[in-house]
Design a protein around this motif. Structure first.
Motif, PDB file in Angstrom:
ATOM      1  N   UNK A   4     -56.410 -30.442 -25.199  1.00 61.39           N
ATOM      2  CA  UNK A   4     -56.347 -29.438 -26.262  1.00 61.39           C
ATOM      3  C   UNK A   4     -57.331 -29.840 -27.364  1.00 61.39           C
ATOM      4  N   UNK A   5     -58.152 -28.869 -27.793  1.00 62.57           N
ATOM      5  CA  UNK A   5     -59.085 -29.105 -28.902  1.00 62.57           C
ATOM      6  C   UNK A   5     -58.699 -28.178 -30.052  1.00 62.57           C
ATOM      7  N   UNK A   6     -58.707 -28.722 -31.253  1.00 59.10           N
ATOM      8  CA  UNK A   6     -58.329 -27.937 -32.434  1.00 59.10           C
ATOM      9  C   UNK A   6     -59.556 -27.769 -33.323  1.00 59.10           C
ATOM     10  N   UNK A  45     -68.778 -26.695 -36.565  1.00 58.88           N
ATOM     11  CA  UNK A  45     -70.016 -27.237 -36.009  1.00 58.88           C
ATOM     12  C   UNK A  45     -69.913 -27.200 -34.483  1.00 58.88           C
ATOM     13  N   UNK A  46     -70.726 -26.341 -33.877  1.00 59.70           N
ATOM     14  CA  UNK A  46     -70.652 -26.142 -32.426  1.00 59.70           C
ATOM     15  C   UNK A  46     -70.872 -27.438 -31.642  1.00 59.70           C
ATOM     16  N   UNK A  47     -71.704 -28.329 -32.158  1.00 55.31           N
ATOM     17  CA  UNK A  47     -71.951 -29.580 -31.424  1.00 55.31           C
ATOM     18  C   UNK A  47     -70.723 -30.483 -31.456  1.00 55.31           C
ATOM     19  N   UNK A  48     -70.074 -30.524 -32.616  1.00 56.40           N
ATOM     20  CA  UNK A  48     -68.841 -31.305 -32.720  1.00 56.40           C
ATOM     21  C   UNK A  48     -67.795 -30.741 -31.754  1.00 56.40           C
ATOM     22  N   UNK A  49     -67.752 -29.411 -31.651  1.00 50.41           N
ATOM     23  CA  UNK A  49     -66.782 -28.766 -30.762  1.00 50.41           C
ATOM     24  C   UNK A  49     -67.091 -29.097 -29.304  1.00 50.41           C
ATOM     25  N   UNK A  50     -68.369 -29.050 -28.925  1.00 52.30           N
ATOM     26  CA  UNK A  50     -68.684 -29.338 -27.517  1.00 52.30           C
ATOM     27  C   UNK A  50     -68.361 -30.792 -27.180  1.00 52.30           C
ATOM     28  N   UNK A  51     -68.600 -31.702 -28.112  1.00 53.61           N
ATOM     29  CA  UNK A  51     -68.249 -33.109 -27.866  1.00 53.61           C
ATOM     30  C   UNK A  51     -66.736 -33.286 -27.743  1.00 53.61           C
ATOM     31  N   UNK A  52     -66.007 -32.558 -28.583  1.00 48.83           N
ATOM     32  CA  UNK A  52     -64.546 -32.637 -28.526  1.00 48.83           C
ATOM     33  C   UNK A  52     -64.020 -32.134 -27.185  1.00 48.83           C
ATOM     34  N   UNK A  74     -68.518 -20.587 -33.203  1.00 49.02           N
ATOM     35  CA  UNK A  74     -68.994 -21.946 -32.919  1.00 49.02           C
ATOM     36  C   UNK A  74     -68.454 -22.438 -31.574  1.00 49.02           C
ATOM     37  N   UNK A  75     -67.218 -22.087 -31.258  1.00 43.96           N
ATOM     38  CA  UNK A  75     -66.647 -22.526 -29.984  1.00 43.96           C
ATOM     39  C   UNK A  75     -67.366 -21.852 -28.824  1.00 43.96           C
ATOM     40  N   UNK A  76     -67.642 -20.555 -28.965  1.00 45.16           N
ATOM     41  CA  UNK A  76     -68.372 -19.857 -27.894  1.00 45.16           C
ATOM     42  C   UNK A  76     -69.787 -20.414 -27.749  1.00 45.16           C
ATOM     43  N   UNK A  82     -72.089 -26.888 -22.576  1.00 47.50           N
ATOM     44  CA  UNK A  82     -71.350 -27.625 -21.544  1.00 47.50           C
ATOM     45  C   UNK A  82     -71.987 -27.398 -20.178  1.00 47.50           C
ATOM     46  N   UNK A  83     -71.764 -28.356 -19.253  1.00 43.98           N
ATOM     47  CA  UNK A  83     -72.256 -28.097 -17.903  1.00 43.98           C
ATOM     48  C   UNK A  83     -71.359 -27.025 -17.271  1.00 43.98           C
ATOM     49  N   UNK A  84     -71.899 -26.376 -16.241  1.00 41.82           N
ATOM     50  CA  UNK A  84     -71.214 -25.196 -15.687  1.00 41.82           C
ATOM     51  C   UNK A  84     -69.808 -25.496 -15.203  1.00 41.82           C
ATOM     52  N   UNK A  85     -69.644 -26.681 -14.633  1.00 39.29           N
ATOM     53  CA  UNK A  85     -68.341 -27.038 -14.065  1.00 39.29           C
ATOM     54  C   UNK A  85     -67.274 -27.043 -15.164  1.00 39.29           C
ATOM     55  N   UNK A  86     -67.613 -27.649 -16.284  1.00 37.80           N
ATOM     56  CA  UNK A  86     -66.649 -27.722 -17.393  1.00 37.80           C
ATOM     57  C   UNK A  86     -66.498 -26.353 -18.065  1.00 37.80           C
TER      58      UNK A  86
END
Lengths: 130, 209
Positions: A4-6, A45-52, A74-76, A82-86
């Motif tokens: 879960x990411x918040x 921050x979209x980058x922070x979200x992708x890392x999370x 930002x989440x979209x 992300x890679x396609x699998x994730x």
């Protein structure tokens, strides 16, 4: 176990919700807060979200809880990094962020699949309080 | 990075930074009052990042870096929206060191498509698209009649300015301003305004050359 990411505009909000959700979770449950900007300001921050999302994924996918407006954008945007699998295994829950996060964590900690975690989180929209 | 490219992006960035208060005031009237602060923060970050690109002459690569920087530093909805716009504009300009009318038309088209997709938005919703879409259409009208880059941008800026005026007449259905409904009428949209001032900064910079 589904992670879960918040995502909140506020680091404090994201971390506070994480703390509350941790009380309800299995020990191995991943809950990652992605709140605020790197400089401590209000924003997402979209980058922070992708890392999370990457940190929250243990193979079963990730449910993302968001607050307002740009948290969704930002989440979209983060999904594109992300890679396609994730990417195929992440989803935003259309739910209130706090109630949704706690519901999601309870469901995820039971070992449910992503679709069930999202459905339970979205069920929090109709949670009666009084 | 070529001096010219550096200067163009700096000119656009400085204009946004210089209009921080105006954009914030517009946003305070109908939104969460952070558009100017966020955009200025984004372009301050772009300014710092440009220093690391001194040897880069590929316009596409530079715009990609601008987009990525805006996404990570703006903070509000404008970050993913303008960030995506720059990333998309970087595609037709990839590998190019100079731009002609045709390429700029393709860049605007790609940028607008990115904003529409990211924001799930269209014109008439009191957003940046109400400045950018008419600007693009006017630019293309100029292109069709064989006008120069500067002439096409003049038409685009004029249309964008009219687009900003148009946003005063409609209610917001996207973003934080949509919570205000009817009360958003009468105010000009901050996103449309920032789009217009960026185009205008680009035009004014090119006119000075």
């Amino acid at each position: 176990m589904v992670g879960v990411v918040i995502v909140s505009h506020s680091q404090k909000v994201a971390e506070g919700i994480r703390e509350m959700a941790l009380q309800m979770s299995a020990p191995e449950q991943k809950i990652i807060a992605a709140g605020g900007m790197a400089d401590g300001g209000i924003g997402t921050d979209a980058f922070q979200v992708s890392e999370a999302i990457i940190s929250a994924n243990t193979g079963d996918g990730v449910a993302v809880m968001v607050d307002l407006g740009s948290a969704v954008l930002s989440t979209e945007t983060a999904f594109e990094f992300l890679d396609e699998e994730l990417r195929a295994k992440v989803q935003i829950a259309d739910a209130p962020i706090l109630e949704g996060a706690i519901s999601a964590v309870v469901e995820a900690s039971l070992g449910s699949a992503l679709a069930a975690v999202i459905a339970t989180a979205e069920g929090a929209r109709t949670l009666n309080k009084c | 990075m070529s001096g010219e490219l550096y200067e163009v992006i700096s000119a656009v960035g400085e204009t946004i930074i210089g209009n921080r208060q105006m954009l914030t005031d517009l946003d305070a009237a109908i939104g969460d009052g952070d558009h100017g602060i966020n955009m200025a923060r984004g372009f301050e970050a772009v300014k710092a990042k440009l220093q690391t690109l001194e040897t880069e002459s590929d316009i596409g690569k530079v715009l990609k870096t601008v987009g990525m920087t805006l996404i990570s530093s703006v903070g509000g909805a404008a970050g993913p929206l303008y960030g995506t716009a720059f990333l998309r504009a970087a595609v037709p300009s990839q590998g190019k060191t100079e731009l002609d009318v045709e390429t700029i038309g393709l860049m605007l088209e790609a940028a607008i498509a990115g904003i529409k997709e990211r924001g799930k938005a269209t014109t008439g919703e009191k957003t940046m698209l109400d400045a950018l879409v008419p600007a693009y259409e006017a630019f293309q009208d100029g292109a069709k009649t064989g006008k120069s880059v500067i002439e096409c941008l003049e038409l685009a800026c004029e249309a964008a300015q009219q687009g900003v005026e148009f946003t005063k007449t409609i209610i917001a259905t996207k973003g934080r301003a949509s919570y205000l409904g009817e009360r958003s009428r009468g105010h000009q949209d901050p996103g449309a305004t920032s789009s217009y001032i960026m185009l205008k900064a680009l035009l004014e910079h090119l006119r000075r050359q």
